[in-house]
Scaffold this motif. Structure first.
Motif, PDB file in Angstrom:
ATOM      1  N   ASP A  40      20.280  50.050  41.685  1.00 46.05           N
ATOM      2  CA  ASP A  40      20.427  48.888  40.823  1.00 46.05           C
ATOM      3  C   ASP A  40      21.839  48.318  41.002  1.00 46.05           C
ATOM      4  O   ASP A  40      22.768  49.030  41.401  1.00 46.05           O
ATOM      5  CB  ASP A  40      20.209  49.275  39.358  1.00 46.05           C
ATOM      6  N   LEU A  41      21.998  47.041  40.683  1.00 44.23           N
ATOM      7  CA  LEU A  41      23.293  46.385  40.814  1.00 44.23           C
ATOM      8  C   LEU A  41      23.706  45.781  39.479  1.00 44.23           C
ATOM      9  O   LEU A  41      22.876  45.224  38.750  1.00 44.23           O
ATOM     10  CB  LEU A  41      23.237  45.264  41.861  1.00 44.23           C
ATOM     11  N   VAL A  42      24.991  45.894  39.168  1.00 46.21           N
ATOM     12  CA  VAL A  42      25.578  45.173  38.049  1.00 46.21           C
ATOM     13  C   VAL A  42      26.688  44.291  38.613  1.00 46.21           C
ATOM     14  O   VAL A  42      27.575  44.782  39.321  1.00 46.21           O
ATOM     15  CB  VAL A  42      26.143  46.138  36.986  1.00 46.21           C
ATOM     16  N   LEU A  43      26.613  43.002  38.335  1.00 50.27           N
ATOM     17  CA  LEU A  43      27.618  42.046  38.788  1.00 50.27           C
ATOM     18  C   LEU A  43      28.470  41.634  37.594  1.00 50.27           C
ATOM     19  O   LEU A  43      27.944  41.188  36.571  1.00 50.27           O
ATOM     20  CB  LEU A  43      26.944  40.814  39.404  1.00 50.27           C
ATOM     21  N   LEU A  44      29.778  41.800  37.708  1.00 54.25           N
ATOM     22  CA  LEU A  44      30.710  41.442  36.647  1.00 54.25           C
ATOM     23  C   LEU A  44      31.705  40.419  37.170  1.00 54.25           C
ATOM     24  O   LEU A  44      32.235  40.570  38.274  1.00 54.25           O
ATOM     25  CB  LEU A  44      31.471  42.681  36.152  1.00 54.25           C
ATOM     26  N   ARG A  45      31.953  39.397  36.376  1.00 51.47           N
ATOM     27  CA  ARG A  45      32.915  38.379  36.789  1.00 51.47           C
ATOM     28  C   ARG A  45      34.332  38.931  36.708  1.00 51.47           C
ATOM     29  O   ARG A  45      34.703  39.582  35.731  1.00 51.47           O
ATOM     30  CB  ARG A  45      32.793  37.130  35.914  1.00 51.47           C
ATOM     31  N   ARG A  46      35.107  38.649  37.735  1.00 51.41           N
ATOM     32  CA  ARG A  46      36.497  39.095  37.779  1.00 51.41           C
ATOM     33  C   ARG A  46      37.264  38.572  36.563  1.00 51.41           C
ATOM     34  O   ARG A  46      37.144  37.402  36.203  1.00 51.41           O
ATOM     35  CB  ARG A  46      37.159  38.588  39.073  1.00 51.41           C
ATOM     36  N   GLY A  47      38.021  39.457  35.918  1.00 53.44           N
ATOM     37  CA  GLY A  47      38.804  39.066  34.750  1.00 53.44           C
ATOM     38  C   GLY A  47      38.116  39.319  33.427  1.00 53.44           C
ATOM     39  O   GLY A  47      38.738  39.156  32.380  1.00 53.44           O
ATOM     40  N   THR A  48      36.843  39.734  33.445  1.00 52.43           N
ATOM     41  CA  THR A  48      36.125  39.944  32.192  1.00 52.43           C
ATOM     42  C   THR A  48      36.754  41.086  31.397  1.00 52.43           C
ATOM     43  O   THR A  48      37.210  42.081  31.952  1.00 52.43           O
ATOM     44  CB  THR A  48      34.634  40.223  32.452  1.00 52.43           C
ATOM     45  N   GLU A  49      36.768  40.961  30.084  1.00 51.80           N
ATOM     46  CA  GLU A  49      37.460  41.929  29.239  1.00 51.80           C
ATOM     47  C   GLU A  49      36.709  43.240  29.087  1.00 51.80           C
ATOM     48  O   GLU A  49      37.245  44.207  28.548  1.00 51.80           O
ATOM     49  CB  GLU A  49      37.713  41.306  27.855  1.00 51.80           C
ATOM     50  N   VAL A  50      35.437  43.301  29.536  1.00 55.83           N
ATOM     51  CA  VAL A  50      34.715  44.562  29.443  1.00 55.83           C
ATOM     52  C   VAL A  50      35.299  45.604  30.396  1.00 55.83           C
ATOM     53  O   VAL A  50      35.114  46.809  30.217  1.00 55.83           O
ATOM     54  CB  VAL A  50      33.210  44.342  29.746  1.00 55.83           C
ATOM     55  N   LEU A  51      36.027  45.147  31.413  1.00 54.61           N
ATOM     56  CA  LEU A  51      36.668  46.052  32.367  1.00 54.61           C
ATOM     57  C   LEU A  51      38.013  46.523  31.835  1.00 54.61           C
ATOM     58  O   LEU A  51      38.693  45.787  31.102  1.00 54.61           O
ATOM     59  CB  LEU A  51      36.876  45.344  33.711  1.00 54.61           C
ATOM     60  N   PRO A  52      38.436  47.730  32.228  1.00 54.48           N
ATOM     61  CA  PRO A  52      39.788  48.164  31.869  1.00 54.48           C
ATOM     62  C   PRO A  52      40.824  47.189  32.438  1.00 54.48           C
ATOM     63  O   PRO A  52      40.602  46.594  33.499  1.00 54.48           O
ATOM     64  CB  PRO A  52      39.901  49.544  32.538  1.00 54.48           C
ATOM     65  N   PRO A  53      41.945  46.979  31.754  1.00 53.57           N
ATOM     66  CA  PRO A  53      42.933  45.983  32.196  1.00 53.57           C
ATOM     67  C   PRO A  53      43.356  46.147  33.649  1.00 53.57           C
ATOM     68  O   PRO A  53      43.531  45.163  34.360  1.00 53.57           O
ATOM     69  CB  PRO A  53      44.111  46.208  31.234  1.00 53.57           C
ATOM     70  N   GLU A  54      43.500  47.404  34.107  1.00 52.50           N
ATOM     71  CA  GLU A  54      43.973  47.616  35.473  1.00 52.50           C
ATOM     72  C   GLU A  54      42.905  47.305  36.526  1.00 52.50           C
ATOM     73  O   GLU A  54      43.199  47.266  37.722  1.00 52.50           O
ATOM     74  CB  GLU A  54      44.458  49.065  35.647  1.00 52.50           C
ATOM     75  N   GLN A  55      41.656  47.066  36.100  1.00 55.17           N
ATOM     76  CA  GLN A  55      40.575  46.789  37.052  1.00 55.17           C
ATOM     77  C   GLN A  55      40.055  45.357  36.983  1.00 55.17           C
ATOM     78  O   GLN A  55      39.241  44.954  37.799  1.00 55.17           O
ATOM     79  CB  GLN A  55      39.396  47.745  36.801  1.00 55.17           C
ATOM     80  N   ARG A  56      40.532  44.553  36.031  1.00 59.40           N
ATOM     81  CA  ARG A  56      39.914  43.252  35.774  1.00 59.40           C
ATOM     82  C   ARG A  56      40.027  42.283  36.942  1.00 59.40           C
ATOM     83  O   ARG A  56      39.174  41.422  37.123  1.00 59.40           O
ATOM     84  CB  ARG A  56      40.528  42.625  34.518  1.00 59.40           C
ATOM     85  N   ASP A  57      41.095  42.374  37.712  1.00 51.61           N
ATOM     86  CA  ASP A  57      41.290  41.421  38.802  1.00 51.61           C
ATOM     87  C   ASP A  57      40.991  42.025  40.168  1.00 51.61           C
ATOM     88  O   ASP A  57      41.282  41.424  41.191  1.00 51.61           O
ATOM     89  CB  ASP A  57      42.723  40.873  38.782  1.00 51.61           C
ATOM     90  N   ARG A  58      40.412  43.213  40.195  1.00 55.31           N
ATOM     91  CA  ARG A  58      40.041  43.831  41.472  1.00 55.31           C
ATOM     92  C   ARG A  58      38.643  43.371  41.860  1.00 55.31           C
ATOM     93  O   ARG A  58      37.688  43.583  41.140  1.00 55.31           O
ATOM     94  CB  ARG A  58      40.064  45.357  41.363  1.00 55.31           C
TER      95      ARG A  58
END
Length: 270
Positions: free
Chosen positions: A53-71
């Motif tokens: 399965d795939l989950v696509l998350l938009r870069r910068g979304t706040e659900v990601l940890p701060p250190e991963q948001r722009d990766r």
């Protein structure tokens, strides 16, 4: 508990991308995924078979940890093992899918080709060749050794850009399984665009002089000299006088341009 067995019931690959809608459309249109859930900046995709399965998350979304948001998801290959790989490549080509590495077979029996989605995610379709019985050949006296091939450039192997002419020599579509080679001809005063390439390149200048700026350093390479360009580093090529060069690279290299999402195949190396 120490020694307990890992019990996996499903697998999901989470990818951070710049444009969720573009990747969702790519996977649903070309690879048979369906949307299980979706929201602004998020999509969950599934095929209902053995594919992850795939989950696509938009870069910068706040659900990601701060250190991963722009990766963003780069530097990985999402591989799917399939059957009938020739028919799959033909189907995808007919649908206009962005095939960035044509069908090839590795010496160890892996048959594969690659697509690249609008966010630069590389999807590799794989089928394993059926091993032959020892001594089995198609014709009496025939061996499994690869045949020597002679490649002659034709007009169909020439690509003209505003700054240079590339003439493809060896490539997966022209007999090579590992390397691509081509020539570059530039008129005096021409300058190529700033870009990077995912694989190491070796340039041997055969006529004139090229000025190459790589990672902020500029070198002049005259006829008879060879330049080794590392992968994934920005470079720009300028011809202070008319020049020609011979280039060699692994055949799966793709280019990236600053400010442009995704990667671009090198048509003369396909």
């Amino acid at each position: 508990m120490p020694g307990a067995a890992l019990n996996v019931t499903t697998s999901t690959l989470s990818l951070t991308v710049a444009d969720v809608d573009a990747s969702r459309e790519f996977f649903c249109t070309h690879l048979g995924y369906q949307v299980a859930m979706a929201a602004d900046g998020f999509a969950s995709l599934s095929r209902g078979d053995a594919a992850a399965d795939l989950v696509l998350l938009r870069r910068g979304t706040e659900v990601l940890p701060p250190e991963q948001r722009d990766r963003q998801a780069t530097g990985l290959i999402f591989a799917l093992t399939v059957t009938g790989i020739e028919a799959e490549e033909e189907r995808l080509r007919g649908a206009g899918a962005p095939i960035t590495m044509p069908l090839r077979e590795e010496p160890w029996g892996e048959r594969l080709f690659q697509l690249t989605d609008p966010n630069g995610i590389v999807v590799q379709l794989v089928e394993w060749a059926t091993p032959e019985e020892p001594g089995q050949t198609d014709e009496p006296g025939q061996t499994d050794e690869p045949a020597m091939q002679v490649v002659a450039p034709t007009a169909g192997n020439v690509t003209d850009s505003p700054n240079a002419r590339m003439t493809g020599l060896a490539a997966p579509s022209r007999g090579s399984t590992e390397l691509s080679t081509w020539t570059v001809a530039m008129e005096a005063g021409r300058t190529g665009p700033e870009h990077s390439v995912s694989r190491e390149q070796v340039w041997t200048v055969t006529a004139g002089v090229l000025e190459v700026t790589c990672d902020g350093r500029t070198e002049k390479i005259a006829a008879g000299q060879t330049l080794v360009l590392p992968p994934d580093v920005l470079r720009r090529v300028h011809a202070s006088q008319a020049a020609e060069a011979y280039v060699a690279m692994r055949s799966d290299g793709v280019a990236s341009v600053p400010g442009v999402d995704g990667t671009r195949p090198l048509p003369w190396a396909q």
